[in-house]
Design a protein around this motif. Structure first.
Motif, mmCIF file in Angstrom:
data_model
loop_
_atom_site.group_PDB
_atom_site.id
_atom_site.type_symbol
_atom_site.label_atom_id
_atom_site.label_comp_id
_atom_site.label_asym_id
_atom_site.label_seq_id
_atom_site.Cartn_x
_atom_site.Cartn_y
_atom_site.Cartn_z
ATOM 1 N N THR A 80 0.852 -1.192 0.000
ATOM 2 C CA THR A 80 0.000 0.000 0.000
ATOM 3 C C THR A 80 0.884 1.238 0.000
ATOM 4 O OG1 THR A 80 -0.087 -0.016 2.418
ATOM 5 C CG2 THR A 80 -1.927 -1.075 1.257
ATOM 6 N N ALA A 81 0.339 2.327 -0.522
ATOM 7 C CA ALA A 81 1.032 3.608 -0.456
ATOM 8 C C ALA A 81 0.990 4.104 0.985
ATOM 9 C CB ALA A 81 0.365 4.617 -1.381
ATOM 10 N N ASN A 82 2.053 4.739 1.416
ATOM 11 C CA ASN A 82 2.096 5.359 2.744
ATOM 12 C C ASN A 82 1.632 6.806 2.550
ATOM 13 O OD1 ASN A 82 2.797 6.751 5.078
ATOM 14 N ND2 ASN A 82 4.569 5.446 5.468
ATOM 15 N N TYR A 83 0.340 7.034 2.745
ATOM 16 C CA TYR A 83 -0.251 8.348 2.470
ATOM 17 C C TYR A 83 0.285 9.430 3.393
ATOM 18 C CZ TYR A 83 -3.363 5.845 -0.608
ATOM 19 O OH TYR A 83 -3.844 5.064 -1.618
ATOM 20 N N ASP A 84 0.595 9.078 4.641
ATOM 21 C CA ASP A 84 1.158 10.078 5.553
ATOM 22 C C ASP A 84 2.499 10.583 5.033
ATOM 23 O OD1 ASP A 84 -0.975 9.990 7.317
ATOM 24 O OD2 ASP A 84 -0.046 8.465 8.584
ATOM 25 N N HIS A 85 3.327 9.661 4.565
ATOM 26 C CA HIS A 85 4.634 10.054 4.028
ATOM 27 C C HIS A 85 4.460 10.877 2.750
ATOM 28 C CE1 HIS A 85 9.016 9.629 3.825
ATOM 29 N NE2 HIS A 85 8.843 9.616 2.508
ATOM 30 N N MET A 86 3.524 10.457 1.908
ATOM 31 C CA MET A 86 3.266 11.193 0.668
ATOM 32 C C MET A 86 2.816 12.622 0.978
ATOM 33 S SD MET A 86 0.624 10.299 -2.445
ATOM 34 C CE MET A 86 -0.840 10.747 -1.544
ATOM 35 N N ARG A 87 1.908 12.763 1.958
ATOM 36 C CA ARG A 87 1.457 14.100 2.358
ATOM 37 C C ARG A 87 2.614 14.937 2.884
ATOM 38 N NH1 ARG A 87 -3.250 11.284 3.696
ATOM 39 N NH2 ARG A 87 -2.476 10.709 5.754
ATOM 40 N N GLY A 88 3.483 14.309 3.667
ATOM 41 C CA GLY A 88 4.647 15.014 4.190
ATOM 42 C C GLY A 88 5.571 15.482 3.087
ATOM 43 N N LEU A 89 5.769 14.640 2.081
ATOM 44 C CA LEU A 89 6.621 15.001 0.950
ATOM 45 C C LEU A 89 5.998 16.142 0.157
ATOM 46 C CD1 LEU A 89 9.142 14.488 -0.763
ATOM 47 C CD2 LEU A 89 7.841 12.722 -1.990
ATOM 48 N N LEU A 90 4.699 16.055 -0.090
ATOM 49 C CA LEU A 90 4.023 17.134 -0.823
ATOM 50 C C LEU A 90 4.066 18.438 -0.029
ATOM 51 C CD1 LEU A 90 0.963 15.175 -2.247
ATOM 52 C CD2 LEU A 90 2.949 16.028 -3.516
ATOM 53 N N ALA A 120 -4.455 19.172 -5.382
ATOM 54 C CA ALA A 120 -4.094 18.069 -4.486
ATOM 55 C C ALA A 120 -5.294 17.637 -3.665
ATOM 56 C CB ALA A 120 -2.946 18.494 -3.581
ATOM 57 N N SER A 121 -6.047 18.598 -3.170
ATOM 58 C CA SER A 121 -7.224 18.297 -2.359
ATOM 59 C C SER A 121 -8.283 17.567 -3.179
ATOM 60 C CB SER A 121 -7.794 19.585 -1.778
ATOM 61 O OG SER A 121 -8.973 19.323 -1.078
ATOM 62 N N GLN A 122 -8.540 18.035 -4.393
ATOM 63 C CA GLN A 122 -9.541 17.401 -5.258
ATOM 64 C C GLN A 122 -9.127 15.990 -5.626
ATOM 65 O OE1 GLN A 122 -9.716 20.259 -8.442
ATOM 66 N NE2 GLN A 122 -11.462 21.331 -7.555
ATOM 67 N N SER A 123 -7.841 15.784 -5.874
ATOM 68 C CA SER A 123 -7.341 14.459 -6.223
ATOM 69 C C SER A 123 -7.574 13.490 -5.076
ATOM 70 C CB SER A 123 -5.854 14.548 -6.559
ATOM 71 O OG SER A 123 -5.344 13.266 -6.814
ATOM 72 N N CYS A 124 -7.307 13.948 -3.856
ATOM 73 C CA CYS A 124 -7.515 13.090 -2.692
ATOM 74 C C CYS A 124 -8.991 12.759 -2.514
ATOM 75 C CB CYS A 124 -6.989 13.772 -1.441
ATOM 76 S SG CYS A 124 -5.193 13.858 -1.399
ATOM 77 N N GLU A 125 -9.847 13.756 -2.678
ATOM 78 C CA GLU A 125 -11.278 13.538 -2.527
ATOM 79 C C GLU A 125 -11.806 12.573 -3.585
ATOM 80 O OE1 GLU A 125 -12.993 17.425 -2.628
ATOM 81 O OE2 GLU A 125 -12.019 18.025 -0.765
ATOM 82 N N ALA A 126 -11.314 12.703 -4.830
ATOM 83 C CA ALA A 126 -11.755 11.834 -5.916
ATOM 84 C C ALA A 126 -11.374 10.387 -5.646
ATOM 85 C CB ALA A 126 -11.173 12.304 -7.240
ATOM 86 N N GLU A 127 -10.235 10.192 -4.993
ATOM 87 C CA GLU A 127 -9.764 8.842 -4.681
ATOM 88 C C GLU A 127 -10.336 8.334 -3.363
ATOM 89 O OE1 GLU A 127 -7.935 6.794 -6.594
ATOM 90 O OE2 GLU A 127 -8.032 8.302 -8.160
ATOM 91 N N GLY A 128 -11.072 9.188 -2.663
ATOM 92 C CA GLY A 128 -11.655 8.781 -1.392
ATOM 93 C C GLY A 128 -10.670 8.793 -0.243
ATOM 94 N N HIS A 129 -9.625 9.593 -0.355
ATOM 95 C CA HIS A 129 -8.593 9.683 0.676
ATOM 96 C C HIS A 129 -8.707 11.027 1.399
ATOM 97 C CE1 HIS A 129 -6.577 6.280 -1.197
ATOM 98 N NE2 HIS A 129 -6.783 6.896 -2.336
ATOM 99 N N ALA A 130 -8.311 11.030 2.631
ATOM 100 C CA ALA A 130 -8.208 12.272 3.387
ATOM 101 C C ALA A 130 -6.762 12.731 3.339
ATOM 102 C CB ALA A 130 -8.645 12.051 4.824
ATOM 103 N N CYS A 131 -6.462 13.676 2.487
ATOM 104 C CA CYS A 131 -5.063 14.134 2.340
ATOM 105 C C CYS A 131 -4.758 15.319 3.194
ATOM 106 C CB CYS A 131 -4.771 14.483 0.898
ATOM 107 S SG CYS A 131 -4.653 13.029 -0.160
#
Length: 117
Positions: free
Chosen positions: A74-84, A106-117
């Motif tokens: 799985t992607a590590n979303y916390d790390h990805m958010r930190g990098l962004l 970035a926010s729209q992309s997260c919402e479209a994927e169903g993620h809380a970024c």
């Protein structure tokens, strides 16, 4: 995020195969993808995939878990958010007209994927 971990993460993503795997895992969401399925979809050998997954894991970009005989990545979303956040920190001298649209995308992309970024 500090400079060194950001550099390691960006270096890991600076490879077509690893970037493709990471994007696949980001799109897969929390359910992740089994290693064998990644290899088939990416059309790479298991040894090449293993090396790429190892680099992405070392960079903190992905996580893995065992599910029976399979390893699920799985992607590590916390790390990805930190990098962004690191990349956008002090963006454009604080010019909201430049950074605002990036944050919105970035926010729209997260919402479209169903993620809380």
């Amino acid at each position: 995020m500090e400079l060194k971990p950001a550099t390691v993460s960006l270096s890991a993503l600076a490879h077509e195969g690893r970037l493709s795997v990471f994007r696949m895992l980001v799109q897969a969401g929390a359910s992740g993808v089994a290693a064998g399925d990644i290899a088939r979809q990416m059309e790479v050998s298991p040894s090449t995939l293993s090396a790429n997954l190892n680099i992405l894991s070392h960079a903190g970009l992905i996580d893995s878990r065992r599910d029976g005989r399979s390893i699920i990545y799985t992607a590590n979303y916390d790390h990805m958010r930190g990098l962004l956040a690191f990349l956008m920190e002090d963006c454009c001298g604080g010019a909201p007209e430049i950074c605002g649209p990036l944050a919105k995308i970035a926010s729209q992309s997260c919402e479209a994927e169903g993620h809380a970024c």
